[in-house]
Design a protein around this motif. Structure first.
Motif, PDB file in Angstrom:
ATOM      1  N   PRO A  52       0.817  -1.224   0.000  1.00 24.84           N
ATOM      2  CA  PRO A  52       0.000   0.000   0.000  1.00 24.84           C
ATOM      3  C   PRO A  52       0.848   1.271   0.000  1.00 24.84           C
ATOM      4  O   PRO A  52       0.467   2.281  -0.598  1.00 24.84           O
ATOM      5  N   SER A  53       2.011   1.229   0.676  1.00 29.92           N
ATOM      6  CA  SER A  53       2.842   2.429   0.743  1.00 29.92           C
ATOM      7  C   SER A  53       3.363   2.826  -0.636  1.00 29.92           C
ATOM      8  O   SER A  53       3.572   4.011  -0.916  1.00 29.92           O
ATOM      9  N   SER A  54       3.563   1.832  -1.516  1.00 27.37           N
ATOM     10  CA  SER A  54       4.032   2.175  -2.856  1.00 27.37           C
ATOM     11  C   SER A  54       2.963   2.940  -3.628  1.00 27.37           C
ATOM     12  O   SER A  54       3.280   3.801  -4.453  1.00 27.37           O
ATOM     13  N   TYR A  55       1.699   2.629  -3.341  1.00 31.60           N
ATOM     14  CA  TYR A  55       0.611   3.376  -3.971  1.00 31.60           C
ATOM     15  C   TYR A  55       0.558   4.801  -3.431  1.00 31.60           C
ATOM     16  O   TYR A  55       0.397   5.765  -4.181  1.00 31.60           O
ATOM     17  N   ILE A  56       0.738   4.938  -2.093  1.00 27.72           N
ATOM     18  CA  ILE A  56       0.690   6.269  -1.488  1.00 27.72           C
ATOM     19  C   ILE A  56       1.759   7.174  -2.088  1.00 27.72           C
ATOM     20  O   ILE A  56       1.545   8.377  -2.294  1.00 27.72           O
ATOM     21  N   GLU A  57       2.924   6.610  -2.377  1.00 34.17           N
ATOM     22  CA  GLU A  57       4.024   7.405  -2.920  1.00 34.17           C
ATOM     23  C   GLU A  57       3.682   8.016  -4.282  1.00 34.17           C
ATOM     24  O   GLU A  57       4.274   9.015  -4.690  1.00 34.17           O
ATOM     25  N   THR A  58       2.740   7.417  -4.984  1.00 36.12           N
ATOM     26  CA  THR A  58       2.398   7.922  -6.325  1.00 36.12           C
ATOM     27  C   THR A  58       1.365   9.036  -6.288  1.00 36.12           C
ATOM     28  O   THR A  58       1.091   9.651  -7.316  1.00 36.12           O
ATOM     29  N   LEU A  59       0.782   9.286  -5.126  1.00 39.41           N
ATOM     30  CA  LEU A  59      -0.289  10.272  -5.033  1.00 39.41           C
ATOM     31  C   LEU A  59       0.268  11.695  -5.075  1.00 39.41           C
ATOM     32  O   LEU A  59       1.397  11.951  -4.657  1.00 39.41           O
ATOM     33  N   PRO A  60      -0.518  12.627  -5.537  1.00 39.65           N
ATOM     34  CA  PRO A  60      -0.090  14.042  -5.572  1.00 39.65           C
ATOM     35  C   PRO A  60       0.146  14.580  -4.159  1.00 39.65           C
ATOM     36  O   PRO A  60      -0.417  14.089  -3.179  1.00 39.65           O
ATOM     37  N   LYS A  61       0.959  15.616  -4.057  1.00 38.28           N
ATOM     38  CA  LYS A  61       1.289  16.192  -2.752  1.00 38.28           C
ATOM     39  C   LYS A  61       0.048  16.687  -2.012  1.00 38.28           C
ATOM     40  O   LYS A  61      -0.044  16.578  -0.788  1.00 38.28           O
ATOM     41  N   ALA A  62      -0.907  17.233  -2.753  1.00 41.10           N
ATOM     42  CA  ALA A  62      -2.123  17.750  -2.107  1.00 41.10           C
ATOM     43  C   ALA A  62      -2.896  16.626  -1.416  1.00 41.10           C
ATOM     44  O   ALA A  62      -3.439  16.802  -0.321  1.00 41.10           O
ATOM     45  N   VAL A  63      -2.924  15.445  -2.051  1.00 36.79           N
ATOM     46  CA  VAL A  63      -3.624  14.301  -1.455  1.00 36.79           C
ATOM     47  C   VAL A  63      -2.863  13.797  -0.237  1.00 36.79           C
ATOM     48  O   VAL A  63      -3.450  13.466   0.804  1.00 36.79           O
ATOM     49  N   LYS A  64      -1.525  13.756  -0.345  1.00 28.68           N
ATOM     50  CA  LYS A  64      -0.706  13.327   0.791  1.00 28.68           C
ATOM     51  C   LYS A  64      -0.913  14.256   1.998  1.00 28.68           C
ATOM     52  O   LYS A  64      -0.942  13.813   3.148  1.00 28.68           O
ATOM     53  N   ARG A  65      -1.063  15.538   1.714  1.00 26.45           N
ATOM     54  CA  ARG A  65      -1.285  16.512   2.784  1.00 26.45           C
ATOM     55  C   ARG A  65      -2.586  16.207   3.522  1.00 26.45           C
ATOM     56  O   ARG A  65      -2.654  16.291   4.759  1.00 26.45           O
ATOM     57  N   ARG A  66      -3.619  15.836   2.784  1.00 29.37           N
ATOM     58  CA  ARG A  66      -4.909  15.502   3.416  1.00 29.37           C
ATOM     59  C   ARG A  66      -4.807  14.198   4.213  1.00 29.37           C
ATOM     60  O   ARG A  66      -5.444  14.047   5.261  1.00 29.37           O
ATOM     61  N   ILE A  67      -4.017  13.271   3.717  1.00 26.06           N
ATOM     62  CA  ILE A  67      -3.815  12.009   4.448  1.00 26.06           C
ATOM     63  C   ILE A  67      -3.137  12.288   5.786  1.00 26.06           C
ATOM     64  O   ILE A  67      -3.486  11.704   6.818  1.00 26.06           O
ATOM     65  N   ASN A  68      -2.167  13.189   5.792  1.00 29.08           N
ATOM     66  CA  ASN A  68      -1.508  13.565   7.033  1.00 29.08           C
ATOM     67  C   ASN A  68      -2.493  14.167   8.035  1.00 29.08           C
ATOM     68  O   ASN A  68      -2.401  13.939   9.247  1.00 29.08           O
ATOM     69  N   ALA A  69      -3.443  14.922   7.519  1.00 31.65           N
ATOM     70  CA  ALA A  69      -4.477  15.499   8.392  1.00 31.65           C
ATOM     71  C   ALA A  69      -5.334  14.394   9.002  1.00 31.65           C
ATOM     72  O   ALA A  69      -5.729  14.469  10.174  1.00 31.65           O
ATOM     73  N   LEU A  70      -5.631  13.356   8.204  1.00 30.81           N
ATOM     74  CA  LEU A  70      -6.402  12.220   8.729  1.00 30.81           C
ATOM     75  C   LEU A  70      -5.633  11.517   9.845  1.00 30.81           C
ATOM     76  O   LEU A  70      -6.224  11.061  10.831  1.00 30.81           O
ATOM     77  N   LYS A  71      -4.326  11.427   9.686  1.00 33.68           N
ATOM     78  CA  LYS A  71      -3.514  10.780  10.721  1.00 33.68           C
ATOM     79  C   LYS A  71      -3.551  11.587  12.022  1.00 33.68           C
ATOM     80  O   LYS A  71      -3.580  11.011  13.119  1.00 33.68           O
ATOM     81  N   GLN A  72      -3.544  12.921  11.897  1.00 35.28           N
ATOM     82  CA  GLN A  72      -3.662  13.757  13.090  1.00 35.28           C
ATOM     83  C   GLN A  72      -4.982  13.467  13.812  1.00 35.28           C
ATOM     84  O   GLN A  72      -5.032  13.380  15.042  1.00 35.28           O
ATOM     85  N   LEU A  73      -6.058  13.328  13.048  1.00 35.28           N
ATOM     86  CA  LEU A  73      -7.351  12.991  13.647  1.00 35.28           C
ATOM     87  C   LEU A  73      -7.310  11.623  14.315  1.00 35.28           C
ATOM     88  O   LEU A  73      -7.905  11.409  15.379  1.00 35.28           O
ATOM     89  N   GLN A  74      -6.605  10.670  13.681  1.00 36.24           N
ATOM     90  CA  GLN A  74      -6.516   9.327  14.235  1.00 36.24           C
ATOM     91  C   GLN A  74      -5.794   9.325  15.580  1.00 36.24           C
ATOM     92  O   GLN A  74      -6.167   8.597  16.504  1.00 36.24           O
ATOM     93  N   VAL A  75      -4.764  10.152  15.713  1.00 34.37           N
ATOM     94  CA  VAL A  75      -4.049  10.260  16.990  1.00 34.37           C
ATOM     95  C   VAL A  75      -4.985  10.797  18.073  1.00 34.37           C
ATOM     96  O   VAL A  75      -4.987  10.312  19.216  1.00 34.37           O
ATOM     97  N   LYS A  76      -5.788  11.790  17.739  1.00 36.84           N
ATOM     98  CA  LYS A  76      -6.743  12.336  18.710  1.00 36.84           C
ATOM     99  C   LYS A  76      -7.767  11.278  19.115  1.00 36.84           C
ATOM    100  O   LYS A  76      -8.166  11.195  20.281  1.00 36.84           O
ATOM    101  N   CYS A  77      -8.187  10.446  18.157  1.00 38.84           N
ATOM    102  CA  CYS A  77      -9.105   9.334  18.471  1.00 38.84           C
ATOM    103  C   CYS A  77      -8.459   8.369  19.457  1.00 38.84           C
ATOM    104  O   CYS A  77      -9.114   7.869  20.383  1.00 38.84           O
ATOM    105  N   ALA A  78      -7.171   8.099  19.271  1.00 41.64           N
ATOM    106  CA  ALA A  78      -6.459   7.175  20.168  1.00 41.64           C
ATOM    107  C   ALA A  78      -6.432   7.718  21.592  1.00 41.64           C
ATOM    108  O   ALA A  78      -6.583   6.963  22.562  1.00 41.64           O
ATOM    109  N   HIS A  79      -6.246   9.024  21.749  1.00 43.66           N
ATOM    110  CA  HIS A  79      -6.225   9.615  23.086  1.00 43.66           C
ATOM    111  C   HIS A  79      -7.612   9.574  23.729  1.00 43.66           C
ATOM    112  O   HIS A  79      -7.729   9.362  24.944  1.00 43.66           O
ATOM    113  N   ILE A  80      -8.666   9.747  22.940  1.00 46.33           N
ATOM    114  CA  ILE A  80     -10.024   9.611  23.479  1.00 46.33           C
ATOM    115  C   ILE A  80     -10.272   8.171  23.907  1.00 46.33           C
ATOM    116  O   ILE A  80     -10.872   7.894  24.958  1.00 46.33           O
ATOM    117  N   GLU A  81      -9.798   7.220  23.095  1.00 48.43           N
ATOM    118  CA  GLU A  81      -9.944   5.802  23.430  1.00 48.43           C
ATOM    119  C   GLU A  81      -9.228   5.488  24.751  1.00 48.43           C
ATOM    120  O   GLU A  81      -9.718   4.702  25.569  1.00 48.43           O
TER     121      GLU A  81
END
Length: 429
Positions: A52-81
């Motif tokens: 899957p990481s090889s697919y992520i590497e092919t994505l445009p920078k704008a999409v990667k930026r949004r994925i990073n934002a999703l990861k930030q949300l995921q960390v906040k979910c972990a702290h709520i958990e």
């Protein structure tokens, strides 16, 4: 002069090209039958396999930026958990206080300090009617014998060897128990779980209560398990709830000559100068369940434990968790063996279900490949051959070009590409 550029109406260039193509194909077949070549090719395939990481590497920078934002949300979910599990621990503490009067009465029945009433000892088994019918038939024939047997039947105090029997029934525990541990464990009267107080770091304590015995003076042996319920800063996505991170035992005050965790050995020593021999005695560690109260410490100074120590610590954590979650709450069912049968049946059913699901997944993969050809990924392997002559030898090199591509939507993506050479030397006869 005859024209040599044609042979039987076929241009010589075409003949040479056909010959070279045939030679290349034969040589490629030879190479692909060579175990060393195949092993090297498999190694290269493994190293560049699609992830899957090889697919992520092919994505445009704008999409990667949004994925990073999703990861930030995921960390906040972990702290709520993590907060959720802290409240679960508070609930466990609350309900442990409600269970305790029942567990105290259980101890009284086991030790014989109290006798259950007729109402408390009444239990309806699944085969009660069949047992009653069979009993009535036997009663008519052997009433006198039963009265005589009842008068002679022993009536021991409480339930003898209750906790020791559980140790024997549960494989995880019986593996730890040595023959010389058994007489000590027969004095075990109760096992309790105590949860950490509000506002204190999350932990629980196992208390092993013993009656007075000839082995040690302690009435209670304790084992404390420290827990963590927060995402790891270095790897927050690995958080799956509270985990045991360390444990502390206690000091056992052994009576003289009764310590089963050590053994005395005799060793002969020879003096280098005089050549005289003397016999010395020394104590060395001995396998015993009671080593459970002298555990390894989890490394807290940045140094990593060796593999054997990590396995030992992981096993210790598993046993502590099993006491807390299974043995203490359901002790009578592990004494009778009913809980063990339930555990075995559950594990077998889980395995069977997993095998069935695996079969379904294979079928789904095949269906997906037929129904959605756009989702396929493709490996391509191409061959080329180079022939060099000299010194009565033919040097042949096979070049294998390896590439990976996949289709997403209406676009093709070439992700990986690699080439490597296999020189083959064939002595010319």
């Amino acid at each position: 002069m005859a024209d040599n550029s044609f042979s039987d109406g076929v241009p010589s260039d075409s003949l040479e090209a056909a010959k070279n193509a045939s030679n290349t194909e034969k040589l490629a077949d030879q190479v692909m039958q060579n175990p060393q070549v195949l092993a090297a090719l498999q190694e290269r395939l493994d190293s560049v396999s699609h992830t899957p990481s090889s697919y992520i590497e092919t994505l445009p920078k704008a999409v990667k930026r949004r994925i990073n934002a999703l990861k930030q949300l995921q960390v906040k979910c972990a702290h709520i958990e993590a907060k959720f599990y802290e409240e679960v621990h508070d609930l466990e503490r609350k309900y442990a206080a409600l269970y305790q009067p029942l567990f105290d009465k259980r101890r009284e029945f086991i030790t014989g300090d109290a006798e259950p009433t007729d109402a408390e000892s009444e239990w309806h088994s699944e085969n009660e009617e069949e047992d009653k019918l069979a009993g009535d038939i036997k009663n008519k024939a052997v009433i006198a014998e039963k009265e005589e047997a009842a008068a002679e039947e022993p009536n021991p105090k409480g339930i003898p060897e209750f906790w020791f029997t559980i140790f024997r029934n549960v494989d995880m525990l019986s593996e730890l128990v040595q023959e010389y541990d058994e007489p000590i464990l027969k004095h075990l009267q109760d096992i309790k779980v105590k949860f950490s107080d509000p506002g204190q770091p999350m932990s629980f304590v196992l208390e092993f209560h013993f009656e007075p015995n000839d082995y040690f003076t302690n009435s209670v042996l304790t084992k404390t398990y420290k827990m963590k319920s927060e995402p790891d800063k270095a790897d927050p996505f690995s958080f799956e709830g509270p985990e045991i991170v360390d444990c502390d035992g206690c000091t056992i005050d052994w009576k003289k000559g009764k310590n089963v965790t050590v053994k005395t050995i005799k060793k002969k020593q020879k003096h280098k100068g005089r050549g005289t021999v003397r016999t010395i005695t020394k104590q060395v560690p001995n396998d015993s369940f009671f080593n459970f109260f002298n555990p390894l410490k989890a490394s807290g100074d940045g140094e990593s434990l060796d593999e054997d120590s990590e396995l030992t610590l992981a096993s210790d954590f598993e046993i502590g968790h099993f006491f807390r979650e299974r043995i203490v709450p359901r002790a009578v069912l592990y004494f009778t063996g009913e809980a063990i049968e339930d555990d075995d049946n559950f594990e077998e059913g889980e395995e069977g279900e997993e095998e069935e699901l695996e079969g379904d997944e294979e079928g789904e993969d095949e269906d997906d490949a037929e129904m959605n050809p756009k989702g396929r990924s493709t490996w391509q392997v191409s061959f080329s051959a180079l022939h060099r002559r000299g010194n009565h030898q033919t040097r042949r090199e096979i070049s294998i070009c390896l590439s990976f591509s996949y289709r997403a939507g209406d676009q093709d993506h070439n992700v990986l590409g690699s080439s490597f050479h296999f020189p083959i030397n064939l002595n010319k006869a």
